[in-house]
Motif scaffolding. Structure first.
Motif, short mmCIF file in Angstrom:
data_model
loop_
_atom_site.label_atom_id
_atom_site.label_comp_id
_atom_site.label_asym_id
_atom_site.label_seq_id
_atom_site.Cartn_x
_atom_site.Cartn_y
_atom_site.Cartn_z
N SER A 283 -21.09 -2.87 35.31
CA SER A 283 -19.95 -2.05 35.10
C SER A 283 -20.00 -0.48 36.08
N LEU A 284 -19.12 -0.31 35.48
CA LEU A 284 -18.04 1.23 35.71
C LEU A 284 -17.51 1.88 34.83
N ARG A 285 -18.51 3.00 34.68
CA ARG A 285 -18.28 3.57 33.86
C ARG A 285 -16.42 4.75 34.13
N ASP A 286 -15.32 4.98 33.37
CA ASP A 286 -14.76 6.20 33.68
C ASP A 286 -14.38 7.05 33.22
N HIS A 287 -14.66 6.35 31.25
CA HIS A 287 -15.13 8.38 30.34
C HIS A 287 -15.22 6.95 29.33
N LYS A 288 -15.69 8.11 28.50
CA LYS A 288 -16.27 6.80 27.18
C LYS A 288 -15.34 6.05 26.30
N ASN A 289 -14.20 6.06 26.34
CA ASN A 289 -13.29 4.29 26.34
C ASN A 289 -13.18 3.83 26.86
N ARG A 290 -13.78 3.99 28.38
CA ARG A 290 -13.13 3.01 29.51
C ARG A 290 -14.32 2.30 30.55
N TYR A 291 -14.18 1.46 30.47
CA TYR A 291 -15.49 0.54 31.30
C TYR A 291 -14.66 -0.50 31.41
N GLU A 292 -15.07 -0.69 33.16
CA GLU A 292 -14.56 -1.89 33.80
C GLU A 292 -15.66 -2.76 34.50
N ARG A 293 -15.91 -3.76 33.79
CA ARG A 293 -16.79 -4.78 33.72
C ARG A 293 -16.39 -5.78 35.57
N ILE A 294 -17.14 -5.98 35.80
CA ILE A 294 -17.05 -6.92 36.87
C ILE A 294 -18.19 -7.52 37.46
N THR A 295 -17.86 -9.22 37.88
CA THR A 295 -19.07 -9.50 38.42
C THR A 295 -19.09 -10.29 40.15
N SER A 296 -19.88 -10.11 40.20
CA SER A 296 -19.92 -10.34 42.03
C SER A 296 -20.61 -11.47 41.74
N GLU A 297 -20.00 -11.98 43.22
CA GLU A 297 -20.73 -14.01 43.35
C GLU A 297 -21.91 -13.36 44.78
N ILE A 298 -22.39 -14.05 44.87
CA ILE A 298 -23.82 -14.08 46.06
C ILE A 298 -24.11 -15.12 46.99
N VAL A 299 -23.53 -14.67 47.65
CA VAL A 299 -24.04 -15.35 49.01
C VAL A 299 -25.60 -15.27 49.37
N LEU A 300 -26.74 -16.55 49.54
CA LEU A 300 -27.66 -15.67 49.73
C LEU A 300 -28.33 -16.67 51.54
N ALA A 301 -28.33 -15.79 52.30
CA ALA A 301 -27.90 -16.15 53.82
C ALA A 301 -29.91 -16.16 54.30
N ARG A 302 -30.59 -16.73 54.99
CA ARG A 302 -31.04 -16.33 55.51
C ARG A 302 -31.84 -16.57 57.37
N ARG A 303 -32.92 -16.03 57.63
CA ARG A 303 -32.81 -16.00 59.50
C ARG A 303 -34.16 -17.25 59.47
N ALA A 304 -34.28 -17.76 60.29
CA ALA A 304 -35.09 -18.70 60.45
C ALA A 304 -35.95 -17.81 61.18
N VAL A 305 -37.70 -17.86 61.36
CA VAL A 305 -38.49 -17.57 62.28
C VAL A 305 -37.96 -17.76 64.13
#
Length: 305
Positions: A283-305
């Motif tokens: 969440s981000l807060r703008d002021h006491k009556n306004r919040y922005e709810r955000i969903t971030s999608e995850i990508v997991l990447a891995r580099r092998a040895v």
């Protein structure tokens, strides 16, 4: 700037060629380089270290208008609240930064937080792997992050209603003081580090804010060691005001899903695998009556040895 970084830094203006930076005129306080000048032996570009903060943005970089707004005081207050409100038990706070950092658990350090804003995830990474570096294009964000580390917390004023403000304050708990951290001003599309430095890297809510998101992701892969974990978290709020649709990863009829397209792009690099991996809400807060709810999608990447 922590002296440890001297062995890692390269000229961002010369990439993809990696030219190590030399330092002159330095003033130190223990392991911290308080002032000095980092110079490229190839192109001659000079990068200043002032009050401990190194500015490693490429010479002549013009900050796009959508990114320049992150140097405003109101957005700084919003991100300070977003990153640290859980430390004063604000009922609207989330534990998103810890959740993002935990996705890299099991990886070896050091850590990189690309698009660190005011630094909470950098601190979470450092607590897990011992040392982490946060980079952001906003000078105000990284200056605030360094101040939080130096002072062990911060008091700031957040908008309450209209011109009224409310004071918020927090102190870093012991677990967030365990690791070493440093913050730099840098362009996430031209990371000023030599290749194969970091054992874990995170790119948080940044891909959709860049004019060339693929260049940024390749930069993250370049600076990752073997083995390494790369965590990409993004709401994929694509906008033609930031990047043309042909630069987006998904979000268009073809290939469609952004998380899947990002994973496929990362997996194109030899030695890397990638997959979508759920989501994290914050969440981000703008002021006491306004919040922005955000969903971030995850990508997991891995580099092998």
């Amino acid at each position: 700037m922590h002296e440890r970084l001297l062995d890692w830094l390269v000229c961002p203006g010369c990439l993809p060629e990696e030219r190590r930076l030399g330092i002159s005129g330095q003033h130190r306080e223990g392991e911290d380089i308080v002032s000095g000048r980092l110079t490229c032996p190839g192109c001659g570009a000079a990068y200043a270290v002032e009050d401990g903060l190194a500015d490693l943005t490429p010479p002549g970089l013009a900050v796009p208008a959508p990114q320049a707004r992150y140097d405003g005081e109101r957005l700084a207050a919003s991100y300070l609240w977003s990153h640290f409100a859980d430390l004063w038990n604000d009922p609207e706070a989330t534990a998103a930064s810890a959740s993002f950092a935990a996705l890299g658990d099991g990886a070896r350090g050091p850590g990189l937080d690309a698009g660190c804003a005011v630094g909470r995830c950098t601190l979470e990474l450092a607590a897990r792997v011992g040392f982490a570096v946060g980079v952001d294009l906003s000078r105000q964000f990284v200056a605030l992050a360094r101040r939080i580390v130096r002072e062990g917390g911060l008091a700031f004023f957040a908008p309450l209603q209209g011109l009224r403000t409310t004071e918020c304050s927090f102190a870093l708990p012991g677990r967030l003081r365990r690791g070493g951290v440093e913050f730099l001003r840098a362009d996430a599309m031209a990371l000023p580090f030599r290749r194969e430095v970091f054992g874990v890297a995170v790119s948080l809510n940044l891909v959709d804010k860049l004019p060339a998101p693929r260049r940024h992701l390749r930069e993250c892969q370049r600076v990752c060691a073997a083995p390494a974990t790369l965590v990409v978290a993004d709401p994929f709020s694509w906008s033609p005001d930031v990047a043309p649709p042909e630069a987006w990863l998904g979000g268009t009829p073809e290939p469609g899903d952004s998380a899947a397209a990002t994973a496929a792009f990362l997996a194109e690099t030899p030695g890397w695998s990638a997959r979508p991996g759920g989501d994290v809400a914050w969440s981000l807060r703008d002021h006491k009556n306004r919040y922005e709810r955000i969903t971030s999608e995850i990508v997991l990447a891995r580099r092998a040895v």
